[in-house]
Motif scaffolding. Structure first.
Motif: not given
Length: 323
Positions: A304, A307-308, A310, A317, A320
């Protein structure tokens, strides 16, 4: 199901590789540059070449074909083995294996191979070397312990073992330094992000980036967990068979071991993992099962975050990671 004009199955070994084409039949070539070029000549346009992942042997041919714009697929050997068993085949030769790989590729939608960059290729070689040295160092430490238990160990033997361990420590430190240098060239931002996940250290972050090609090989966290081999498998049949749930262990053993080590820290410092661990243990389940669940959760959190793009946020998280 197969969209290619011709499908080739390849069974490759140290010196030669056997090829079976869906229309051209069987051929054999030397496993070297000359053999690769000879094979390339018989390939028609819009062909696909499928081969098993066989350690070192398949890599050079796969890279060569990829660079010459040939569609290549590197399939899981276990999948091909199950396919052969399903057909109740009684003959096992290099020729029959090549034919089986060809038939497997015709019957299934096999994934296309993506060649490694020079950095990725070197990183994987470094990890293989690191794994080899770690095993040697463990063996050396065990030998030192064994000598100590004798009560009066040979000074010469003990000093030799200490020198060996010191040398391995130095080599391992050099490998880790080189890995860090290589990954920073292409994935410094992702390396920093992954280490914001409580429980994930630099070594695990490095390995995750290398083996997943910066997480680009997977579309979901569940796919990544299946690849690593930390998804549970269930054995039930009728009313009599009730097997214990286990992890699949069909995946990357090195990465799985690193994640288990990270799971211990995650149980202390990662809020979501800590809650998951306590919930499973409070239900009367084993601590080992709880750690497996934590490793799975931790990997999905890493996915997560990657892919984000961040940094880790405990609330964000968690949402996600469930996707």
């Amino acid at each position: 199901m197969n969209k290619y004009k011709e499908t080739f199955g390849v069974d490759i070994s140290k010196n030669v590789f056997d090829v079976f084409g869906s229309t051209s039949g069987h051929n054999q070539f030397n496993n070297d540059e000359k053999g690769f070029k000879s094979f390339l000549k018989i390939l028609s346009n819009n062909s696909i070449v499928a081969m098993e992942a066989t350690g070192y042997y398949h890599y050079r041919l796969a890279q060569f074909l990829y660079k010459n714009n040939v569609a290549v697929s590197v399939v899981n050997p276990l999948s091909v083995k199950r396919f052969i068993q399903m057909k109740l085949a009684k003959v096992k030769t290099d020729k029959s294996d090549a034919k089986a790989i060809c038939e497997y590729s015709l019957a299934n939608d096999v994934p296309l191979y993506n060649a490694f960059t020079d950095v990725q290729a070197e990183c994987l070689q470094l990890f293989r070397l690191m794994d080899s040295y770690l095993k040697k160092r463990t063996a050396t430490k065990n030998k030192m312990h064994g000598e100590e238990t004798l009560g009066i160990p040979s000074k010469f033997v003990y000093r030799s073992l200490k020198r060996d361990k010191k040398h391995l420590d130095k080599e391992l430190a050099g490998i880790e330094e080189r890995l860090l240098e290589l990954v920073r060239q292409e994935q410094q931002h992702q390396l920093t992000l992954l280490q914001t996940v409580p429980g994930i250290g630099a070594k695990t972050a490095l390995f995750l980036i290398v083996v997943t090609d910066g997480f680009s090989k997977f579309e979901t966290g569940a796919q990544l967990c299946s690849y690593v081999g930390i998804t549970p498998t269930t054995r039930e049949s009728g009313s009599s068979v009730r097997g214990r749930s286990r992890i699949s262990k069909v995946g990357n053993k090195k990465l799985r071991n690193l994640l288990f080590l990270c799971a211990f820290n995650a149980c202390k410092y990662n809020r979501a993992c800590q809650a998951l661990y306590q919930r499973i243990v409070n239900k009367g389940k084993s601590k080992k099962l709880a750690l497996i669940a934590v490793a799975n959760k931790l990997l999905k959190q890493c996915f997560a975050i990657a892919k984000s793009g961040l940094p880790y946020d405990a609330d964000f998280v968690s949402v996600l990671a469930e996707k």
